[in-house]
Design an enzyme around this catalytic site. Structure first.
Site, mmCIF file in Angstrom:
data_model
loop_
_atom_site.group_PDB
_atom_site.id
_atom_site.type_symbol
_atom_site.label_atom_id
_atom_site.label_comp_id
_atom_site.label_asym_id
_atom_site.label_seq_id
_atom_site.Cartn_x
_atom_site.Cartn_y
_atom_site.Cartn_z
ATOM 1 N N HIS A 34 74.628 0.807 0.576
ATOM 2 C CA HIS A 34 75.363 0.731 -0.690
ATOM 3 C C HIS A 34 74.341 0.502 -1.811
ATOM 4 O O HIS A 34 73.123 0.463 -1.555
ATOM 5 C CB HIS A 34 76.419 -0.378 -0.630
ATOM 6 N N HIS A 37 71.450 -1.900 -1.199
ATOM 7 C CA HIS A 37 70.315 -1.400 -0.405
ATOM 8 C C HIS A 37 69.424 -0.484 -1.257
ATOM 9 O O HIS A 37 68.201 -0.534 -1.169
ATOM 10 C CB HIS A 37 70.818 -0.580 0.789
ATOM 11 N N GLN A 61 71.920 -9.307 17.258
ATOM 12 C CA GLN A 61 72.323 -10.275 16.234
ATOM 13 C C GLN A 61 73.835 -10.400 16.102
ATOM 14 O O GLN A 61 74.317 -11.113 15.232
ATOM 15 C CB GLN A 61 71.662 -9.960 14.890
ATOM 16 N N LYS A 149 71.362 -12.039 -0.906
ATOM 17 C CA LYS A 149 72.734 -12.337 -0.484
ATOM 18 C C LYS A 149 72.699 -13.027 0.881
ATOM 19 O O LYS A 149 73.459 -13.932 1.156
ATOM 20 C CB LYS A 149 73.574 -11.056 -0.419
ATOM 21 N N ASP A 150 71.778 -12.560 1.736
ATOM 22 C CA ASP A 150 71.610 -13.196 3.051
ATOM 23 C C ASP A 150 70.513 -14.254 2.920
ATOM 24 O O ASP A 150 69.402 -14.093 3.429
ATOM 25 C CB ASP A 150 71.245 -12.134 4.089
HETATM 26 O O1 PAF Z 1 70.281 -7.814 6.764
HETATM 27 C C1 PAF Z 1 70.408 -6.930 7.636
HETATM 28 O O2 PAF Z 1 70.919 -5.840 7.396
HETATM 29 C C2 PAF Z 1 69.916 -7.216 9.057
HETATM 30 O O3 PAF Z 1 70.161 -8.528 9.418
HETATM 31 C C3 PAF Z 1 68.450 -6.844 9.272
HETATM 32 C C4 PAF Z 1 67.502 -7.678 8.418
HETATM 33 C C5 PAF Z 1 68.232 -5.366 8.956
HETATM 34 C C6 PAF Z 1 68.060 -7.075 10.726
HETATM 35 O O4 PAF Z 1 68.828 -6.305 11.595
#
Ligand code: PAF
Length: 280
Positions: A34, A37, A61, A149-150
């Site tokens: 989006h 990114h 994950q 955001k993360d």
């Molecule tokens: O933030 C993300 O999209 C994911 O956690 C990442 C950093 C690409 C790892 O898979």
């Protein structure tokens, strides 16, 4: 722009970029790109000479009851987006390529990964740290860009990069928002228009805490409370946490005085989990 599906293809392209003296920038993603990114890719373009975007929905994950199988996969559109944003190479390995049978190494980062999302998503940051370390090794990047955001993910990656001596400069890039203020996320696709409207209580809660903090209030309980009240005003939101944390430790603090802090929120909205934060 080139597309590499295997580590060996990736290495061939990276080798010639390196031989040409280019600084390599990496934007790790799970695809379904989006505007947030694309902004990371443009930032990488400013910070390096050769931009690699990885697109890999990383199974390690996701918890067993999470959305790995339904996570949106839009590779064709993503490749077009990467090219338009100025990427030089997309690395899009298959799961078997990146985790061959028998792969068993996992990276555990420690206390920065334990609170907040770490509490509600056991194993999540182990999966993130592992895949990011693998990407750093595969791409041999000089700089890597992650969205703020993360925020906890960013702190975990900074810690891992320091601890494992990766020669990679980590950049946290500002959160890009929908016009209504909701943080952009690939998971926003799961939301109905009504839910997207309900989600605005999250940035409103962050803004309320930030405004109170700007008046000089440092008591974390008061800052947390004002945000929790805004969240509670939208009954569709089911909060997991709403905490004031130290920026480096990602651990709740009693006071924001004399330290860099953030307010971090995670809520469920229907079956979608949303996270957001603001620096205080
Ligand atoms: O933030 C993300 O999209 C994911 O956690 C990442 C950093 C690409 C790892 O898979």
């Amino acid at each position: 722009m080139e597309v590499a599906k295997t580590i060996s293809e990736l290495r061939t392209v990276i080798k010639s970029a390196r031989q040409a003296g280019k600084a390599i920038g990496l934007v790790p993603t799970m695809g379904c790109l989006h505007a947030g990114h694309l902004s990371l890719i443009r930032r990488a373009k400013r910070e390096s000479d050769f931009v690699v975007v990885s697109i890999f929905v990383n199974p390690t994950q996701f918890g067993p009851n999470e959305d790995f199988s339904k996570y949106p996969r839009t590779l064709e559109a993503d490749i077009i987006g990467c090219a338009e944003a100025g990427a030089d190479l997309v690395f899009a390995p298959t799961t078997d390529e990146f985790y061959p049978a028998g792969a068993s190494t996992l990276i555990t980062v420690g206390s920065v990964a334990e609170k907040l999302c770490g509490e509600f998503r056991p194993g999540h940051f182990q999966g993130v740290a592992t895949v990011v370390a693998m990407l750093f090794h595969a791409v041999q990047c000089d700089v890597a860009i992650f969205g703020q955001k993360d925020l906890q993910q960013l702190a975990v990656i900074r810690q891992m990069t320091r601890d494992l001596c990766f020669p990679v400069r980590i950049i946290g890039h500002e959160t890009i928002r929908e016009t209504n203020g909701v943080a952009m996320s690939s998971r926003n696709r799961y939301l109905s228009p009504e839910q997207l409207e309900q989600a605005t209580a999250i940035p409103a809660a962050l803004a309320a805490a930030k405004a109170l903090s700007k008046t000089g209030i440092t008591d974390a309980a008061r800052l947390r409370e004002v945000a929790r009240t805004v969240i509670a005003s939208q009954p569709a939101l089911k909060p997991q946490y709403c905490e004031i944390v130290g920026l480096e430790t990602m651990t709740p603090v009693a006071s924001t005085a004399g330290q860099r802090c953030a307010i971090a929120i995670a809520c469920h909205l229907g079956s979608t989990r949303l996270i957001d934060n603001a620096l205080l």
